[in-house]
Design an enzyme around this catalytic site. Structure first.
Site, PDB file in Angstrom:
ATOM      1  CB  THR A   1      15.608  41.857   7.811  1.00  0.00           C
ATOM      2  OG1 THR A   1      14.276  41.636   7.376  1.00  0.00           O
ATOM      3  CG2 THR A   1      16.338  42.596   6.700  1.00  0.00           C
ATOM      4  CG  ASP A   2      11.953  37.883   6.750  1.00  0.00           C
ATOM      5  OD1 ASP A   2      11.973  39.128   6.779  1.00  0.00           O
ATOM      6  OD2 ASP A   2      10.932  37.214   7.036  1.00  0.00           O
ATOM      7  CD  GLU A   3      11.255  43.757   5.212  1.00  0.00           C
ATOM      8  OE1 GLU A   3      11.465  44.632   4.365  1.00  0.00           O
ATOM      9  OE2 GLU A   3      10.465  43.898   6.149  1.00  0.00           O
TER      10      GLU A   3
ATOM     11  CE  LYS B   1      19.501  44.854   8.590  1.00  0.00           C
ATOM     12  NZ  LYS B   1      20.203  45.201   9.854  1.00  0.00           N
TER      13      LYS B   1
HETATM   14  P1  NAD Z   1      14.553  49.761  15.911  1.00  0.00           P
HETATM   15  O1  NAD Z   1      14.315  50.731  14.815  1.00  0.00           O
HETATM   16  O2  NAD Z   1      13.512  49.537  16.943  1.00  0.00           O
HETATM   17  O3  NAD Z   1      15.888  50.151  16.683  1.00  0.00           O
HETATM   18  C1  NAD Z   1      17.054  50.562  16.026  1.00  0.00           C
HETATM   19  C2  NAD Z   1      18.008  51.150  17.047  1.00  0.00           C
HETATM   20  O4  NAD Z   1      19.193  51.574  16.345  1.00  0.00           O
HETATM   21  C3  NAD Z   1      17.449  52.396  17.759  1.00  0.00           C
HETATM   22  O5  NAD Z   1      17.698  52.321  19.146  1.00  0.00           O
HETATM   23  C4  NAD Z   1      18.224  53.547  17.129  1.00  0.00           C
HETATM   24  O6  NAD Z   1      18.409  54.646  17.999  1.00  0.00           O
HETATM   25  C5  NAD Z   1      19.546  52.868  16.765  1.00  0.00           C
HETATM   26  N1  NAD Z   1      20.232  53.555  15.658  1.00  0.00           N
HETATM   27  C6  NAD Z   1      19.692  53.928  14.475  1.00  0.00           C
HETATM   28  N2  NAD Z   1      20.615  54.578  13.722  1.00  0.00           N
HETATM   29  C7  NAD Z   1      21.765  54.579  14.441  1.00  0.00           C
HETATM   30  C8  NAD Z   1      23.069  55.082  14.204  1.00  0.00           C
HETATM   31  N3  NAD Z   1      23.379  55.727  13.067  1.00  0.00           N
HETATM   32  N4  NAD Z   1      24.019  54.913  15.149  1.00  0.00           N
HETATM   33  C9  NAD Z   1      23.721  54.254  16.318  1.00  0.00           C
HETATM   34  N5  NAD Z   1      22.494  53.781  16.603  1.00  0.00           N
HETATM   35  C10 NAD Z   1      21.533  53.935  15.680  1.00  0.00           C
HETATM   36  O7  NAD Z   1      14.937  48.399  15.176  1.00  0.00           O
HETATM   37  P2  NAD Z   1      14.609  46.882  15.574  1.00  0.00           P
HETATM   38  O8  NAD Z   1      13.270  46.546  15.069  1.00  0.00           O
HETATM   39  O9  NAD Z   1      14.945  46.689  16.995  1.00  0.00           O
HETATM   40  O10 NAD Z   1      15.669  46.120  14.663  1.00  0.00           O
HETATM   41  C11 NAD Z   1      16.982  45.863  15.141  1.00  0.00           C
HETATM   42  C12 NAD Z   1      17.753  45.109  14.067  1.00  0.00           C
HETATM   43  O11 NAD Z   1      17.095  43.885  13.758  1.00  0.00           O
HETATM   44  C13 NAD Z   1      17.850  45.873  12.749  1.00  0.00           C
HETATM   45  O12 NAD Z   1      19.137  45.657  12.221  1.00  0.00           O
HETATM   46  C14 NAD Z   1      16.787  45.247  11.872  1.00  0.00           C
HETATM   47  O13 NAD Z   1      17.153  45.332  10.517  1.00  0.00           O
HETATM   48  C15 NAD Z   1      16.809  43.817  12.374  1.00  0.00           C
HETATM   49  N6  NAD Z   1      15.526  43.079  12.235  1.00  0.00           N
HETATM   50  C16 NAD Z   1      14.365  43.610  12.702  1.00  0.00           C
HETATM   51  C17 NAD Z   1      13.188  42.851  12.629  1.00  0.00           C
HETATM   52  C18 NAD Z   1      11.869  43.383  13.150  1.00  0.00           C
HETATM   53  O14 NAD Z   1      10.830  42.751  12.932  1.00  0.00           O
HETATM   54  N7  NAD Z   1      11.836  44.483  13.865  1.00  0.00           N
HETATM   55  C19 NAD Z   1      13.209  41.575  12.051  1.00  0.00           C
HETATM   56  C20 NAD Z   1      14.428  41.087  11.561  1.00  0.00           C
HETATM   57  C21 NAD Z   1      15.584  41.831  11.679  1.00  0.00           C
HETATM   58  O1  DAU Z   2      10.505  40.768   8.016  1.00  0.00           O
HETATM   59  C1  DAU Z   2      11.328  41.442   8.910  1.00  0.00           C
HETATM   60  C2  DAU Z   2      11.019  42.924   8.862  1.00  0.00           C
HETATM   61  O2  DAU Z   2       9.747  43.099   9.489  1.00  0.00           O
HETATM   62  C3  DAU Z   2      12.079  43.771   9.554  1.00  0.00           C
HETATM   63  O3  DAU Z   2      13.291  43.653   8.861  1.00  0.00           O
HETATM   64  C4  DAU Z   2      11.644  45.243   9.585  1.00  0.00           C
HETATM   65  O4  DAU Z   2      12.596  45.999  10.324  1.00  0.00           O
HETATM   66  C5  DAU Z   2      10.295  45.327  10.265  1.00  0.00           C
HETATM   67  O5  DAU Z   2       9.835  46.663  10.232  1.00  0.00           O
HETATM   68  C6  DAU Z   2       9.285  44.432   9.565  1.00  0.00           C
HETATM   69  O6  DAU Z   2       8.959  44.916   8.234  1.00  0.00           O
HETATM   70  P1  DAU Z   2       7.455  44.936   7.681  1.00  0.00           P
HETATM   71  O7  DAU Z   2       7.380  45.961   6.626  1.00  0.00           O
HETATM   72  O8  DAU Z   2       6.983  43.578   7.378  1.00  0.00           O
HETATM   73  O9  DAU Z   2       6.706  45.435   9.045  1.00  0.00           O
HETATM   74  P2  DAU Z   2       5.518  46.484   9.280  1.00  0.00           P
HETATM   75  O10 DAU Z   2       5.090  46.323  10.705  1.00  0.00           O
HETATM   76  O11 DAU Z   2       5.866  47.841   8.797  1.00  0.00           O
HETATM   77  O12 DAU Z   2       4.354  45.907   8.347  1.00  0.00           O
HETATM   78  C7  DAU Z   2       3.842  44.604   8.530  1.00  0.00           C
HETATM   79  C8  DAU Z   2       2.800  44.379   7.449  1.00  0.00           C
HETATM   80  O13 DAU Z   2       1.663  45.232   7.720  1.00  0.00           O
HETATM   81  C9  DAU Z   2       3.259  44.744   6.060  1.00  0.00           C
HETATM   82  O14 DAU Z   2       2.666  43.868   5.109  1.00  0.00           O
HETATM   83  C10 DAU Z   2       2.710  46.160   5.836  1.00  0.00           C
HETATM   84  C11 DAU Z   2       1.426  46.134   6.643  1.00  0.00           C
HETATM   85  N1  DAU Z   2       1.024  47.432   7.262  1.00  0.00           N
HETATM   86  C12 DAU Z   2       1.941  48.120   7.985  1.00  0.00           C
HETATM   87  C13 DAU Z   2       1.615  49.311   8.592  1.00  0.00           C
HETATM   88  C14 DAU Z   2       2.641  50.099   9.380  1.00  0.00           C
HETATM   89  C15 DAU Z   2      -0.292  47.890   7.138  1.00  0.00           C
HETATM   90  O15 DAU Z   2      -1.128  47.238   6.505  1.00  0.00           O
HETATM   91  N2  DAU Z   2      -0.604  49.071   7.740  1.00  0.00           N
HETATM   92  C16 DAU Z   2       0.280  49.812   8.448  1.00  0.00           C
HETATM   93  O16 DAU Z   2      -0.096  50.904   8.948  1.00  0.00           O
END
Ligand code: NAD
Ligand code: DAU
Length: 351
Positions: A132-134, A161
């Protein structure tokens, strides 16, 4: 002969799009999807390919090192795409330990299994860590995250991460394990669990419930359609240079409040509500602890070196996303009954 490829976390949001893309595009790969099916994992996300001849699902937990090693011994994977993680920042603030276990210990279990199974026979092998970019921390009003930006994670999620990224690179330098990494910005699109901002807001708007905005809604995120991320993952897995990291982003920055305004307009149209109806649901609530102000990715490297860029513009992406949720109400109902209610109450009732 077909190659066994392991995808972890394939029942989650991004993972399910990656699994579908790989199963459909690469008939010569036998895709093994390893997922623990936590609250975020959902096999309904994979209905379209669940009976494909080149697909297998294995339920299992990456924190169990013996189990992970047995799986590698059985399948002799040629490639790994590691997406399994605890992924929600708010949950990491409430309960960091699960993030340490899955994101750090789980990643090391996979690295160890790959190392021991592959030994010196590394030709054609590849361990791809999806991150992730975080990990880069929080930006001010200007600037972008590049692959050279120093790590500065600020939540238990991003710290876990970041730790996993460092460990993946350590295995490359120390053991010559063939790794590649990518760090992506915020994804949106079908199948995202409604704890994240966009699907949570869609669900609440549809049900005429308040849309909780943390703080003043001024925080900025760089949004990428999930299928474009899956395409980037395909590109990095096949063409990325070993040992390298690629930043992936949407070049699409929005403050949360502006994004929610756009979403409200789209929802009003789709639900045949009078213009301005949904905006009234916006409710400012207590800010997230340590809330990062701005993320923005410089994706020049992946564009110049691997010829990837986002294909979808945001207006089209957000319409497709809303359409998907409105056409898949049962999907939403299934996951928001039961434990989701407890989560929602704890997370929002006291804000
Ligand atoms: P998600 O939470 O939707 O899915 C995670 C999956 O991992 C689920 O299916 C869960 O059952 C599985 N999992 C969790 N713990 C586990 C364990 N101990 N063993 C096996 N499986 C397990 O997550 P996502 O949003 O699809 O993110 C996927 C990947 O991409 C993550 O590594 C996250 O850090 C990265 N990522 C997410 C975003 C985003 O915006 N969602 C952005 C950048 C990177
Ligand atoms: O940047 C990549 C990341 O983006 C991934 O690594 C994470 O897995 C993914 O969850 C996401 O993180 P964020 O914290 O940015 O996503 P989230 O959807 O939780 O929140 C997006 C923005 O909205 C953030 O500034 C917090 C705000 N927010 C979120 C929720 C859930 C609100 O204002 N209200 C809310 O109820």
């Amino acid at each position: 002969m077909s190659k066994n490829i392991l995808i972890t976390g394939g029942a989650g949001f991004i993972g399910c799009h990656v699994v579908q893309l790989f199963v459909n595009k690469y008939p010569d790969y036998n895709i093994v999807n390893l997922d623990a099916l936590t609250y975020a994992g959902n096999l309904e996300n994979l209905r379209s390919i669940e009976n494909a001849p080149n697909y297998e699902f294995v339920k299992g937990d990456i924190t169990n090192g013996d189990f992970v090693q047995e799986l590698f011994s059985k399948y002799q994977f040629e490639g790994v795409l590691h997406l399994a993680a605890e992924s929600h920042v708010d949950r990491s603030i409430a309960n960091p330990m699960e993030f340490i276990m899955t994101n750090i210990v789980g990643t090391v279990n996979l690295l160890n299994a790959a190392r021991h199974t592959w030994g010196d026979n590394l030709k054609g092998k590849r361990f791809y860590h999806i991150s992730t970019d975080e990990v880069y921390g929080s930006l001010g009003e200007t600037g972008f995250f590049t692959e050279e930006t120093a790590y500065d994670p600020r939540s238990p999620y991003s710290a876990s991460k970041a730790s996993s990224d460092h460990l993946v690179r350590a295995y490359w330098h120390t053991y010559k394990l063939p790794v590649v990494l990518s760090n992506c910005s915020n994804n949106y699109g079908p199948n995202q669990f409604p704890e994240k901002l966009i699907p949570l807001a869609i669900n609440n708007i549809e049900n005429n419930r308040p849309i909780p905005i943390y703080g003043k809604g001024e925080n900025i995120r760089d949004w990428l359609f999930v299928i474009d991320h899956a395409r980037a993952i395909d590109t990095v897995f096949h063409d990325g240079k070993l040992g390298e990291t690629y930043n992936i982003g949407g070049n699409n920055e929005w403050t949360n409040i502006d994004l929610i305004h756009v979403l409200c307009d789209v929802m009003d149209k789709k639900l045949n509500r009078e213009e301005g109806t949904s905006i009234k649901l916006i409710t400012f609530v207590k800010d997230r602890a340590g809330h990062d102000m701005r993320y923005a990715i410089d994706a020049t490297k992946i564009k110049n070196e691997l010829n990837w860029e986002p294909s979808l513009q945001f207006p089209e992406g957000i319409e497709k996303t809303v359409d998907w949720y409105l056409n898949n109400k049962q999907w939403m109902e299934n996951i928001t009954s039961g434990s989701y209610q407890d989560y929602y109450q704890k997370q929002y009732d006291e804000r």
